[in-house]
Design a protein around this motif. Structure first.
Motif, PDB file in Angstrom:
ATOM      1  N   GLN A  24       0.907  -1.460   0.133  1.00 33.12           N
ATOM      2  CA  GLN A  24      -0.067   0.026   0.067  1.00 33.12           C
ATOM      3  C   GLN A  24       0.881   1.233  -0.016  1.00 33.12           C
ATOM      4  O   GLN A  24       1.629   1.675   0.929  1.00 33.12           O
ATOM      5  CB  GLN A  24      -0.814  -0.094   1.132  1.00 33.12           C
ATOM      6  CG  GLN A  24      -1.928  -1.043   1.304  1.00 33.12           C
ATOM      7  CD  GLN A  24      -2.319  -1.398   2.541  1.00 33.12           C
ATOM      8  OE1 GLN A  24      -1.686  -1.196   3.576  1.00 33.12           O
ATOM      9  NE2 GLN A  24      -3.449  -2.424   2.733  1.00 33.12           N
ATOM     10  N   ALA A  25       0.726   2.103  -1.262  1.00 37.95           N
ATOM     11  CA  ALA A  25       1.651   3.171  -1.239  1.00 37.95           C
ATOM     12  C   ALA A  25       1.207   4.098  -0.314  1.00 37.95           C
ATOM     13  O   ALA A  25      -0.041   4.244   0.035  1.00 37.95           O
ATOM     14  CB  ALA A  25       1.945   3.680  -2.638  1.00 37.95           C
ATOM     15  N   GLY A  26       2.294   4.946   0.206  1.00 39.71           N
ATOM     16  CA  GLY A  26       1.637   6.077   1.403  1.00 39.71           C
ATOM     17  C   GLY A  26       1.434   7.234   0.634  1.00 39.71           C
ATOM     18  O   GLY A  26       1.367   7.407  -0.868  1.00 39.71           O
ATOM     19  N   LEU A  27       1.160   8.390   1.151  1.00 35.17           N
ATOM     20  CA  LEU A  27       1.210   9.726   0.979  1.00 35.17           C
ATOM     21  C   LEU A  27       2.544  10.033   0.609  1.00 35.17           C
ATOM     22  O   LEU A  27       3.415   9.893   1.513  1.00 35.17           O
ATOM     23  CB  LEU A  27       0.414  10.481   1.753  1.00 35.17           C
ATOM     24  CG  LEU A  27      -0.875   9.915   2.269  1.00 35.17           C
ATOM     25  CD1 LEU A  27      -1.652  10.916   3.143  1.00 35.17           C
ATOM     26  CD2 LEU A  27      -1.744   9.944   1.079  1.00 35.17           C
ATOM     27  N   THR A  28       2.871  11.086  -0.116  1.00 32.20           N
ATOM     28  CA  THR A  28       4.112  11.585  -0.613  1.00 32.20           C
ATOM     29  C   THR A  28       4.395  13.064   0.148  1.00 32.20           C
ATOM     30  O   THR A  28       3.633  14.081  -0.162  1.00 32.20           O
ATOM     31  CB  THR A  28       4.257  11.666  -1.974  1.00 32.20           C
ATOM     32  OG1 THR A  28       4.219  10.676  -2.879  1.00 32.20           O
ATOM     33  CG2 THR A  28       5.524  12.316  -2.365  1.00 32.20           C
ATOM     34  N   GLN A  29       5.300  13.041   0.854  1.00 29.53           N
ATOM     35  CA  GLN A  29       5.941  14.225   1.531  1.00 29.53           C
ATOM     36  C   GLN A  29       7.141  14.535   0.920  1.00 29.53           C
ATOM     37  O   GLN A  29       8.119  13.461   1.035  1.00 29.53           O
ATOM     38  CB  GLN A  29       5.720  14.307   3.144  1.00 29.53           C
ATOM     39  CG  GLN A  29       4.358  14.140   3.680  1.00 29.53           C
ATOM     40  CD  GLN A  29       4.208  14.273   4.987  1.00 29.53           C
ATOM     41  OE1 GLN A  29       4.130  13.157   5.742  1.00 29.53           O
ATOM     42  NE2 GLN A  29       4.636  15.183   5.500  1.00 29.53           N
ATOM     43  N   PRO A  30       7.771  15.658   1.035  1.00 33.66           N
ATOM     44  CA  PRO A  30       9.202  15.860   1.089  1.00 33.66           C
ATOM     45  C   PRO A  30       9.899  15.579   2.119  1.00 33.66           C
ATOM     46  O   PRO A  30       9.498  15.709   3.470  1.00 33.66           O
ATOM     47  CB  PRO A  30       9.525  17.533   0.669  1.00 33.66           C
ATOM     48  CG  PRO A  30       8.114  18.070   1.186  1.00 33.66           C
ATOM     49  CD  PRO A  30       7.175  17.117   1.246  1.00 33.66           C
ATOM     50  N   PRO A  31      11.043  15.010   2.091  1.00 36.79           N
ATOM     51  CA  PRO A  31      11.846  14.433   3.309  1.00 36.79           C
ATOM     52  C   PRO A  31      12.221  15.637   4.340  1.00 36.79           C
ATOM     53  O   PRO A  31      12.201  15.298   5.637  1.00 36.79           O
ATOM     54  CB  PRO A  31      12.997  13.536   2.771  1.00 36.79           C
ATOM     55  CG  PRO A  31      12.502  13.421   1.368  1.00 36.79           C
ATOM     56  CD  PRO A  31      11.839  14.438   1.070  1.00 36.79           C
ATOM     57  N   SER A  32      12.528  16.663   3.825  1.00 39.52           N
ATOM     58  CA  SER A  32      13.228  17.804   4.655  1.00 39.52           C
ATOM     59  C   SER A  32      12.880  19.115   3.982  1.00 39.52           C
ATOM     60  O   SER A  32      12.489  19.351   2.793  1.00 39.52           O
ATOM     61  CB  SER A  32      14.554  17.684   4.771  1.00 39.52           C
ATOM     62  OG  SER A  32      15.050  17.745   3.683  1.00 39.52           O
ATOM     63  N   VAL A  33      12.528  20.160   4.838  1.00 39.96           N
ATOM     64  CA  VAL A  33      12.254  21.329   4.667  1.00 39.96           C
ATOM     65  C   VAL A  33      13.217  22.245   5.603  1.00 39.96           C
ATOM     66  O   VAL A  33      13.179  22.026   6.805  1.00 39.96           O
ATOM     67  CB  VAL A  33      10.973  21.872   4.577  1.00 39.96           C
ATOM     68  CG1 VAL A  33      10.713  23.319   4.573  1.00 39.96           C
ATOM     69  CG2 VAL A  33      10.116  21.232   3.400  1.00 39.96           C
ATOM     70  N   SER A  34      13.826  23.372   5.055  1.00 38.28           N
ATOM     71  CA  SER A  34      14.673  24.116   5.990  1.00 38.28           C
ATOM     72  C   SER A  34      13.998  25.739   5.623  1.00 38.28           C
ATOM     73  O   SER A  34      13.865  25.956   4.441  1.00 38.28           O
ATOM     74  CB  SER A  34      16.084  24.112   5.844  1.00 38.28           C
ATOM     75  OG  SER A  34      16.623  22.967   5.882  1.00 38.28           O
ATOM     76  N   GLN A  35      14.051  26.519   6.615  1.00 40.71           N
ATOM     77  CA  GLN A  35      13.420  27.648   6.738  1.00 40.71           C
ATOM     78  C   GLN A  35      14.019  28.638   7.789  1.00 40.71           C
ATOM     79  O   GLN A  35      14.260  28.045   8.662  1.00 40.71           O
ATOM     80  CB  GLN A  35      12.025  27.917   6.751  1.00 40.71           C
ATOM     81  CG  GLN A  35      11.427  29.294   6.007  1.00 40.71           C
ATOM     82  CD  GLN A  35      12.005  29.537   4.358  1.00 40.71           C
ATOM     83  OE1 GLN A  35      13.171  30.112   4.434  1.00 40.71           O
ATOM     84  NE2 GLN A  35      11.296  28.962   3.426  1.00 40.71           N
ATOM     85  N   GLY A  36      14.108  29.725   7.405  1.00 38.81           N
ATOM     86  CA  GLY A  36      14.861  30.715   8.645  1.00 38.81           C
ATOM     87  C   GLY A  36      13.828  31.154   9.743  1.00 38.81           C
ATOM     88  O   GLY A  36      12.540  31.009   9.561  1.00 38.81           O
ATOM     89  N   LEU A  37      14.524  31.539  10.602  1.00 35.66           N
ATOM     90  CA  LEU A  37      13.594  32.144  12.058  1.00 35.66           C
ATOM     91  C   LEU A  37      12.735  33.291  11.648  1.00 35.66           C
ATOM     92  O   LEU A  37      13.172  33.906  10.925  1.00 35.66           O
ATOM     93  CB  LEU A  37      14.627  32.466  13.016  1.00 35.66           C
ATOM     94  CG  LEU A  37      14.040  32.735  14.310  1.00 35.66           C
ATOM     95  CD1 LEU A  37      13.632  31.483  15.227  1.00 35.66           C
ATOM     96  CD2 LEU A  37      15.158  33.298  15.456  1.00 35.66           C
ATOM     97  N   ARG A  38      11.772  32.971  12.134  1.00 41.56           N
ATOM     98  CA  ARG A  38      10.573  33.973  11.732  1.00 41.56           C
ATOM     99  C   ARG A  38       9.936  33.960  10.423  1.00 41.56           C
ATOM    100  O   ARG A  38       9.216  34.680  10.112  1.00 41.56           O
ATOM    101  CB  ARG A  38      11.057  35.383  12.242  1.00 41.56           C
ATOM    102  CG  ARG A  38      11.233  35.417  13.811  1.00 41.56           C
ATOM    103  CD  ARG A  38      11.416  36.996  14.288  1.00 41.56           C
ATOM    104  NE  ARG A  38      12.790  37.243  13.595  1.00 41.56           N
ATOM    105  CZ  ARG A  38      13.890  37.147  14.170  1.00 41.56           C
ATOM    106  NH1 ARG A  38      13.936  36.221  15.352  1.00 41.56           N
ATOM    107  NH2 ARG A  38      15.186  37.331  13.758  1.00 41.56           N
ATOM    108  N   GLN A  39      10.592  33.069   9.537  1.00 40.69           N
ATOM    109  CA  GLN A  39      10.047  33.042   8.200  1.00 40.69           C
ATOM    110  C   GLN A  39       9.022  32.145   8.126  1.00 40.69           C
ATOM    111  O   GLN A  39       8.184  31.677   9.080  1.00 40.69           O
ATOM    112  CB  GLN A  39      11.176  32.516   7.332  1.00 40.69           C
ATOM    113  CG  GLN A  39      12.308  33.416   7.308  1.00 40.69           C
ATOM    114  CD  GLN A  39      11.821  34.775   6.655  1.00 40.69           C
ATOM    115  OE1 GLN A  39      11.600  35.037   5.622  1.00 40.69           O
ATOM    116  NE2 GLN A  39      12.317  35.832   7.443  1.00 40.69           N
ATOM    117  N   THR A  40       8.468  31.740   6.751  1.00 36.46           N
ATOM    118  CA  THR A  40       7.244  31.122   6.333  1.00 36.46           C
ATOM    119  C   THR A  40       7.598  29.756   6.004  1.00 36.46           C
ATOM    120  O   THR A  40       8.477  29.572   4.955  1.00 36.46           O
ATOM    121  CB  THR A  40       6.038  31.802   5.782  1.00 36.46           C
ATOM    122  OG1 THR A  40       5.549  33.038   6.681  1.00 36.46           O
ATOM    123  CG2 THR A  40       4.969  30.731   5.489  1.00 36.46           C
ATOM    124  N   ALA A  41       7.079  28.550   6.257  1.00 33.87           N
ATOM    125  CA  ALA A  41       7.290  27.297   5.607  1.00 33.87           C
ATOM    126  C   ALA A  41       6.069  26.657   5.184  1.00 33.87           C
ATOM    127  O   ALA A  41       5.016  26.676   6.178  1.00 33.87           O
ATOM    128  CB  ALA A  41       8.115  26.364   6.649  1.00 33.87           C
TER     129      ALA A  41
END
Lengths: 110, 114
Positions: free
Chosen positions: A1-18
């Protein structure tokens, strides 16, 4: 059963928006919506948003969710150090009659 | 306050059996479907099984069909998972989870090893 797809990692700066994404198909995310969970190291997951994009009591307004077609999104504004965690999406698949999870996205706040 | 407390984990040899339990409190247990979700060390979340509030229907992930059995006792507010024919790859932290993933227990660790 294939799962849902998410990016393994996300990086963003302090006080920024991810923005984290979760892609499924018309039998799960596209039909039933996706819940979002946050998991800090060594702790159980915590619900951030249910499949109807509602935040439970006590969850910051900095966390918001939406859906477009078969893709659900979690947006975190004003990033704080404590937002560093693993984030999972989850959806019920009405065709396979199983709950599905994404592989998780590790969010790093720079 | 919703509380879910798992128990029954431990070390078991491949091919062995184990029975997990989850004690629920703080909500009307029979009104909610319940799930078991597991997490192998360093890995993501993996759904195992779901049982409706009334005890049926029941659903399983393919990798546990025929080996695991989920059940509940609404009078005792208890959820169980009978695990037979355990494999190395079943080693994980097993969480008791309410309904649509809104409340999670702390988990109980199952270690399948010879």
């Amino acid at each position: 059963q294939a799962g849902l797809t998410q990016p393994p990692s996300v990086s963003q700066g302090l006080r920024q928006t991810a923005t984290l994404t979760c892609t499924g198909n018309h039998n799960n995310v596209g039909n039933q919506g996706a819940a979002w969970l946050q998991q800090h190291q060594g702790l159980p997951p915590k619900l951030l948003s249910d499949r109807s994009n509602n935040r439970p009591s006590g969850i910051s307004e900095r966390f918001s969710t939406s859906r477009s077609g078969n893709t659900a999104s979690l947006t975190i504004t004003g990033l704080q150090p404590e937002d560093e965690a693993d984030y999972y999406c989850s959806a019920w698949d009405s065709d396979l009659t199983v709950w599905m999870f994404g592989g998780g996205t590790k969010l790093t706040v720079l | 306050e919703v509380q879910l407390v798992e128990s029954g984990g431990g070390l078991v040899q491949p091919g062995g059996s184990l029975r997990l339990s989850c004690a629920a409190s703080g909500f009307t247990f029979s009104n909610y479907g319940m799930n078991w979700v597991r997490q192998a060390p360093g890995k993501g979340l993996e759904w195992v099984s779901h049982i409706s509030g009334s005890g049926g229907p029941i659903y399983y992930a393919d990798f546990v069909k025929g080996r695991f059995t989920i059940s509940r006792d609404n009078a005792r507010k208890s959820l169980s998972l009978q695990m037979n024919s355990l494999r190395d790859e079943d080693t994980a932290l097993y969480f008791c989870v309410r309904g649509t993933m809104d409340y999670w227990g702390q988990g109980t660790l199952v270690n399948v090893s010879s």
